[in-house]
Write an enzyme that holds these catalytic residues in place. Structure first.
Site, PDB file in Angstrom:
ATOM      1  N   TRP A 130       0.617  -1.615  -0.131  1.00  0.00           N
ATOM      2  CA  TRP A 130       0.459   0.429  -0.319  1.00  0.00           C
ATOM      3  C   TRP A 130       1.343   0.914  -0.285  1.00  0.00           C
ATOM      4  O   TRP A 130       1.750   1.127   1.168  1.00  0.00           O
ATOM      5  CB  TRP A 130      -0.865   0.052   0.773  1.00  0.00           C
ATOM      6  N   ASP A 211      -0.967  -5.985  10.242  1.00  0.00           N
ATOM      7  CA  ASP A 211      -2.034  -5.023   9.399  1.00  0.00           C
ATOM      8  C   ASP A 211      -3.062  -5.462   8.472  1.00  0.00           C
ATOM      9  O   ASP A 211      -3.039  -6.060   7.695  1.00  0.00           O
ATOM     10  CB  ASP A 211      -1.173  -3.689   7.653  1.00  0.00           C
ATOM     11  N   LYS A 246     -13.303   0.310   6.419  1.00  0.00           N
ATOM     12  CA  LYS A 246     -13.617  -0.615   5.377  1.00  0.00           C
ATOM     13  C   LYS A 246     -15.107  -1.733   5.905  1.00  0.00           C
ATOM     14  O   LYS A 246     -15.949  -1.228   5.364  1.00  0.00           O
ATOM     15  CB  LYS A 246     -12.917  -1.827   4.589  1.00  0.00           C
TER      16      LYS A 246
HETATM   17  C1  LMR Z   1      -6.517   3.089  -0.532  1.00  0.00           C
HETATM   18  O1  LMR Z   1      -5.814   2.104  -0.805  1.00  0.00           O
HETATM   19  O2  LMR Z   1      -6.849   3.389  -1.878  1.00  0.00           O
HETATM   20  C2  LMR Z   1      -7.289   3.534   1.365  1.00  0.00           C
HETATM   21  O3  LMR Z   1      -6.506   2.376   1.554  1.00  0.00           O
HETATM   22  C3  LMR Z   1      -7.474   5.120   1.325  1.00  0.00           C
HETATM   23  C4  LMR Z   1      -5.801   5.701   1.604  1.00  0.00           C
HETATM   24  O4  LMR Z   1      -6.138   5.741   1.988  1.00  0.00           O
HETATM   25  O5  LMR Z   1      -5.161   5.126   0.663  1.00  0.00           O
END
Ligand code: LMR
Length: 399
Positions: A130, A211, A246
């Site tokens: 992420w 996580d 979420k």
């Molecule tokens: C995402 O991955 O799009 C979400 O978790 C929102 C974010 O804050 O990045």
């Protein structure tokens, strides 16, 4: 004061959000930011959340501070949700939980805690991961390294390469692991892989930082926590970041928690004292409203049942859209290249195409996703799935 500051480019995911909003096309499709969308394209307030919220507002008598650690009943319900009812760390009173502003708050407090306790360690994060993991953990000053996780071109996990990398990590290093619904790939470890990973962590004395931002989006609340439970039962110490953005749709309320497991009660108490001090030095005390809603839902059997049904409906809709898009892609492309989309978990899959192809999908077809070709499958609807598949096929054949 500010003369040295140069204009920064926007955060990648938030930049995609802005571009989608600015796109005037009626046919535009949002596969960008990770929020759930219903069949009308809305991100609804869950009915269970609305009811809990109404009850809270009717009964609330003060807006005074709650506590530095947040709500006790929230923290203990989160521990049960994440670790389960029979976890050894809960039985031995070795788990401590801090309510945090979202999963991001948990990750950041966790990173500061690791730095305070062991400033020289490296945090190993998945490649890819992420986009916000790097700034959230890296800005605490910790060194980050990437372990191979997923081959986007071949659409498969790189599990052997992941283990090889972790075999070389220094004792005491931290491994950040996505608990389920890996963001951005949608590719999760199977039970045998979780076992192999946990055994490696134990043998090499690595520290697990799990996580969990999508509990309930893959199979159900318990199944999605199985990896976390397995690792944290085996290891003497661990951190788990949990988010309710979420699964409760509480995105803007910022509801999360950081669970720390210590070797014994005294160690766990010492860790908690540091978590409290770190939180105090960053944001002082967590916001209450979202956690109050979550706690009410977790405590009230009727509300909880209603929430579980709503969570199942979100999960099923995304699963259905995964199937629909992959079938359309098979039809237009003529082979099973994209069948993997139908079997992965959570909101995301990586299409595995170049940033240039992503830009063409946006500029020519008004389909928005992050430059790494991450698609939020909750943006697929029965009415746009064929259009998205045809646009992908057309763009790929023109490349
Ligand atoms: C995402 O991955 O799009 C979400 O978790 C929102 C974010 O804050 O990045």
């Amino acid at each position: 004061m500010f003369q040295q500051l140069k204009q920064l480019s926007p955060d990648t995911i938030l930049g995609v959000m802005a571009k989608f909003r600015a796109d005037p096309a009626a046919s535009k499709v949002d596969l960008g930011v990770g929020v759930y969308r219903d069949l009308s394209g809305n991100t609804p307030v869950l009915a269970s959340v609305r009811r809990a919220e109404q009850e809270i507002l009717a009964a609330q008598t003060t807006k005074s501070y709650v506590a530095a650690a947040g709500r006790e009943e929230f923290n203990s319900a989160v521990e049960e949700l994440v670790l389960g009812t029979a976890h050894a760390a809960r039985r031995d009173l070795r788990a401590r939980t801090l309510q945090t502003p979202g999963g991001c708050g948990a990750l950041r407090v966790g990173a500061e805690l690791i730095r305070a306790s062991s400033p020289g360690v490296t945090v190993h994060i998945s490649d890819p991961t992420w986009g916000n993991h790097t700034p959230l953990l890296g800005s605490s000053g910790l060194r980050l390294e990437r372990y191979p996780y997923y081959d986007a071109a071949a659409h498969r996990l790189r599990f052997d390469a992941m283990l090889e990398h972790l075999e070389r990590a220094a004792q005491g290093d931290v491994v950040l692991i996505h608990a389920c619904c890996h963001n951005p790939t949608g590719a999760d470890l199977d039970p045998a892989q979780w076992r192999a990973l946990a055994q490696l962590l134990q043998r090499r004395r690595l520290f697990p930082f799990l996580d969990m931002a999508y509990q309930g989006f893959a199979v159900d609340l318990d199944a999605d926590a199985a990896g976390v439970r397995f690792v944290t039962e085996l290891m003497p110490e661990a951190l788990v970041a949990s988010s309710f953005s979420k699964n409760l749709g509480l995105y803007r309320e910022r509801v999360g928690a950081l669970i720390a497991i210590g070797e014994n009660r005294d160690r766990a108490d010492a860790v908690m004292s540091h978590m409290l001090q770190i939180a105090r030095s960053i944001y002082s005390m967590p916001p209450d409203h979202g956690a109050a809603i979550a706690a009410r839902i977790f405590a009230d059997p009727t509300l909880k049942q209603e929430w579980l049904l709503e969570l199942a409906a979100m999960r099923t809709r995304i699963g259905d859209m995964r199937g629909l898009l992959s079938r359309h892609l098979r039809e237009v492309i003529g082979d099973g290249t994209f069948d993997f989309i139908g079997t992965q978990h959570g909101m995301f899959s990586l299409l595995g195409v170049s940033p240039e192809t992503v830009a063409r999908l946006r500029d020519q077809h008004h389909i928005h996703m992050t430059p790494d070709s991450r698609m939020n499958l909750a943006g697929i609807m029965p009415h746009n799935a064929a259009y998205v598949a045809e646009s992908i096929a057309g763009t790929l054949s023109a490349a």
